[in-house]
Design a protein around this motif. Structure first.
Motif, short mmCIF file in Angstrom:
data_model
loop_
_atom_site.label_atom_id
_atom_site.label_comp_id
_atom_site.label_asym_id
_atom_site.label_seq_id
_atom_site.Cartn_x
_atom_site.Cartn_y
_atom_site.Cartn_z
N GLY A 213 6.25 8.24 -10.28
CA GLY A 213 5.63 7.75 -11.31
C GLY A 213 5.58 6.19 -11.34
O GLY A 213 4.80 5.38 -11.73
N GLY A 214 6.64 5.72 -10.56
CA GLY A 214 6.84 4.05 -10.45
C GLY A 214 5.52 3.60 -9.62
O GLY A 214 5.15 2.25 -10.03
N LEU A 215 5.17 4.36 -8.53
CA LEU A 215 3.82 3.77 -8.06
C LEU A 215 2.61 3.78 -8.89
O LEU A 215 1.87 3.08 -8.82
N PHE A 216 2.59 4.94 -9.76
CA PHE A 216 1.43 5.12 -10.75
C PHE A 216 1.47 3.93 -11.65
O PHE A 216 0.34 3.44 -12.27
N ALA A 217 2.56 3.16 -11.92
CA ALA A 217 2.59 2.25 -12.95
C ALA A 217 1.92 0.96 -12.31
O ALA A 217 1.29 0.13 -12.76
N MET A 248 -2.33 4.79 2.65
CA MET A 248 -2.15 6.17 2.57
C MET A 248 -2.34 6.86 3.84
O MET A 248 -1.50 7.85 4.02
N VAL A 249 -3.33 6.58 4.64
CA VAL A 249 -3.38 7.44 5.74
C VAL A 249 -2.13 7.12 6.61
O VAL A 249 -1.68 8.29 7.25
N VAL A 250 -1.92 5.94 6.90
CA VAL A 250 -0.72 5.63 7.68
C VAL A 250 0.57 6.36 7.03
O VAL A 250 1.34 6.82 7.83
N GLY A 251 0.80 6.24 5.63
CA GLY A 251 1.79 6.57 5.08
C GLY A 251 2.00 8.04 5.29
O GLY A 251 2.95 8.86 5.23
N ASN A 252 0.93 8.89 5.06
CA ASN A 252 1.02 10.20 5.17
C ASN A 252 1.49 10.72 6.62
O ASN A 252 2.28 11.62 6.63
N ILE A 253 0.81 10.33 7.62
CA ILE A 253 1.56 10.51 8.92
C ILE A 253 3.06 10.36 9.09
O ILE A 253 3.87 11.02 9.46
N ILE A 254 3.44 9.05 8.52
CA ILE A 254 4.89 8.72 8.44
C ILE A 254 5.83 9.63 7.76
O ILE A 254 6.97 10.20 8.31
N PHE A 262 14.36 14.14 9.67
CA PHE A 262 15.47 13.75 8.91
C PHE A 262 15.51 15.11 7.63
O PHE A 262 14.65 15.77 7.57
N SER A 263 16.81 15.28 6.94
CA SER A 263 16.57 16.01 5.82
C SER A 263 15.90 15.50 4.84
O SER A 263 15.51 14.16 4.53
N PRO A 264 14.97 16.40 4.15
CA PRO A 264 13.78 15.98 3.37
C PRO A 264 14.31 14.89 2.18
O PRO A 264 13.75 14.20 1.50
N VAL A 265 15.52 15.39 1.58
CA VAL A 265 16.12 14.68 0.45
C VAL A 265 16.54 13.32 1.14
O VAL A 265 16.19 12.33 0.03
N ILE A 266 17.15 12.95 2.20
CA ILE A 266 17.39 11.77 2.77
C ILE A 266 15.94 11.00 2.92
O ILE A 266 15.85 9.64 2.40
N ALA A 267 14.98 11.69 3.39
CA ALA A 267 13.57 10.99 3.70
C ALA A 267 13.15 10.45 2.17
O ALA A 267 12.88 9.30 1.94
N CYS A 268 13.07 11.35 1.24
CA CYS A 268 13.01 10.95 -0.27
C CYS A 268 13.63 9.82 -0.82
O CYS A 268 13.09 8.61 -1.30
N ALA A 269 14.96 9.94 -0.44
CA ALA A 269 15.66 8.72 -1.18
C ALA A 269 15.55 7.36 -0.41
O ALA A 269 15.26 6.44 -1.05
N TRP A 270 15.38 7.47 0.82
CA TRP A 270 14.94 6.15 1.46
C TRP A 270 13.57 5.55 1.36
O TRP A 270 13.45 4.30 1.14
N LEU A 271 12.72 6.55 1.00
CA LEU A 271 11.24 6.02 0.81
C LEU A 271 11.12 5.68 -0.99
O LEU A 271 10.46 4.58 -0.83
N ALA A 299 2.43 -0.56 -0.26
CA ALA A 299 2.64 0.31 -1.50
C ALA A 299 1.68 1.40 -1.29
O ALA A 299 2.03 2.82 -1.82
N GLY A 300 0.60 1.56 -0.73
CA GLY A 300 -0.44 2.57 -0.55
C GLY A 300 0.34 3.52 0.65
O GLY A 300 0.01 4.86 0.24
N ALA A 301 0.77 3.06 1.48
CA ALA A 301 1.73 4.09 2.41
C ALA A 301 2.63 4.65 1.84
O ALA A 301 2.73 6.00 2.07
N LEU A 302 3.31 4.03 0.91
CA LEU A 302 4.83 4.65 0.30
C LEU A 302 4.06 5.83 -0.80
O LEU A 302 4.78 6.56 -1.20
N SER A 303 2.95 5.51 -1.23
CA SER A 303 2.60 6.37 -2.28
C SER A 303 2.32 7.92 -1.90
O SER A 303 2.54 8.74 -2.45
N ILE A 304 1.95 8.01 -0.73
CA ILE A 304 1.67 9.45 -0.16
C ILE A 304 2.64 9.83 0.95
O ILE A 304 2.71 10.71 1.32
#
Length: 389
Positions: A213-217, A248-254, A262-271, A299-304
């Protein structure tokens, strides 16, 4: 990309187009239907409400059906009500059409995420899911700006007609290329609803709704941020949005690669940490046009980038109710959309600048990091208990 994943990409393209193009069509719809822009804004809320209602309802009611049949049924609902939107004679009719066209959104992504993970090669589940979300990124890069242009220069009804055509093409490729996967339901509706008694599932929901929700802000107020703070001309905003879409295109691939490595939760935390740093930077440095553009891309990359890790995380958390879990995540994304826009608007109403929503977004992202850390700790304690048993 496997051709069996292509229909999921197309579905994501249609859904992403109809969800995000509304922001650019509101003035044209309001003028054509003789209503105010704030009233026309209810069309966005109606779609989001449809997503939240439809995600668990449609998944639970269709869990006994083969995934291919479910996806075709969901896309039929999506296509029919987008076509109805194109011909809606009144604001109220369009409001209802938007609500019903939002119903299959979360369910399609929920079922599609599980299907993509089943179709993926071993160790590449998140990358397969990211192919479905690639449709969303392509929408923000191409069809959303195109739809907004068509709606402004020709007629907004044509835009919904285009979405309907995308739906029809998706149906064709679902029928041709989606394999007949067997039903893998191990429980019933009552047992699947136990998902909502799981603390881990609620932590994933909180990570999604509050953290993202932070990115939607930020993105909800990107137009006045760019014109009033960064000093761009109003006509440049559409090109800036395309830059965010390319991010977003680049972020989706990353994001897909991170969740597989990595562990999905670790990836979420760092992102989420990266998101918080980026949003703070937007608050501090948006007065510089070059830095502002760089931060918009990031920010667009991180959003997706968060989409695939969060979906994999929820699928892993909701064993026996994977489709319901994945669909619930989509509902949580839309709740995050609404929360981010609401909380991000509060400092503006209080008289602060248009860069202030990004500071609110940073705080929301940090809350997401906290929830991710709690989830990590719970997982570590569970492993320790299992080793002692």
């Amino acid at each position: 990309m496997k051709k069996s994943l292509f229909p999921l990409l197309l579905g994501g393209l249609g859904i992403g187009t109809t969800e995000f193009v509304m922001m650019g069509l509101l003035p044209d719809i309001a003028a054509n239907l003789h209503t105010s822009i704030p009233t026309a804004g209810h069309l966005i809320s109606a779609y989001a409400l449809g997503v939240v209602v439809g995600a668990p309802l449609l998944v639970i009611s269709s869990s006994n059906q083969p995934p291919k049949k479910v996806l075709i049924g969901l896309m039929m609902i999506f296509t029919v009500f987008n076509m109805i939107s194109a011909f809606a004679p009144t604001h109220f009719t369009l409001l209802l059409a938007r609500f019903f066209s939002g119903l299959p959104h979360g369910a399609f992504f929920g079922v599609g995420a599980v299907v993509a993970s089943r179709l993926a090669d071993k160790g590449k589940q998140a990358q397969a899911i990211s192919m479905m979300f690639a449709g969303l990124t392509i929408a923000n890069l191409a069809t959303v700006p195109l739809g907004a242009w068509v709606g402004h220069h020709l007629l907004w009804r044509y835009t919904f007609g285009i979405v309907g055509v995308i739906g029809l093409v998706t149906l064709l490729f679902l029928w041709l290329w989606m394999p007949q996967l067997p039903v893998e339901r191990t429980g019933n509706a009552r047992s699947e609803l136990r998902l909502f008694k799981s603390a881990e599932a609620w932590l994933v929901i909180l990570i999604t709704a509050i953290g993202t929700g932070g990115l939607f802000a930020w993105i909800s107020y990107i137009a006045p941020l760019m014109t009033e703070v960064s000093g761009f001309e109003a006509g440049s905003v559409s090109w800036i949005l395309i830059l965010a879409g390319f991010g977003m295109v680049v972020g989706n691939i990353i994001g897909g690669k991170l969740a597989d490595k990595f562990s999905p939760v670790i990836a979420c935390a760092w992102l989420l940490v990266a998101m918080a740093v980026t949003l703070l930077s937007i608050f501090l440095f948006s007065g510089n046009q070059i830095i502002s553009l760089i931060l918009t891309f990031i920010a667009g990359a991180l959003s997706i980038a968060l989409a695939s890790p969060i979906q994999i995380l929820m699928i892993n958390t909701s064993k026996g109710a994977e489709m319901l879990g994945a669909a619930t995540t989509q509902a949580a994304f839309n709740i995050g959309n609404a929360m981010g826009a609401f909380f991000g608007g509060l400092p503006i109403v209080a008289g602060y600048g248009y860069n202030s929503p990004s500071l609110v977004g940073m705080v929301m992202a940090l809350f997401g990091v906290v929830f991710a850390f709690v989830l990590i700790r719970r997982g570590e304690r569970k492993v320790a208990v299992d080793q002692l048993a």
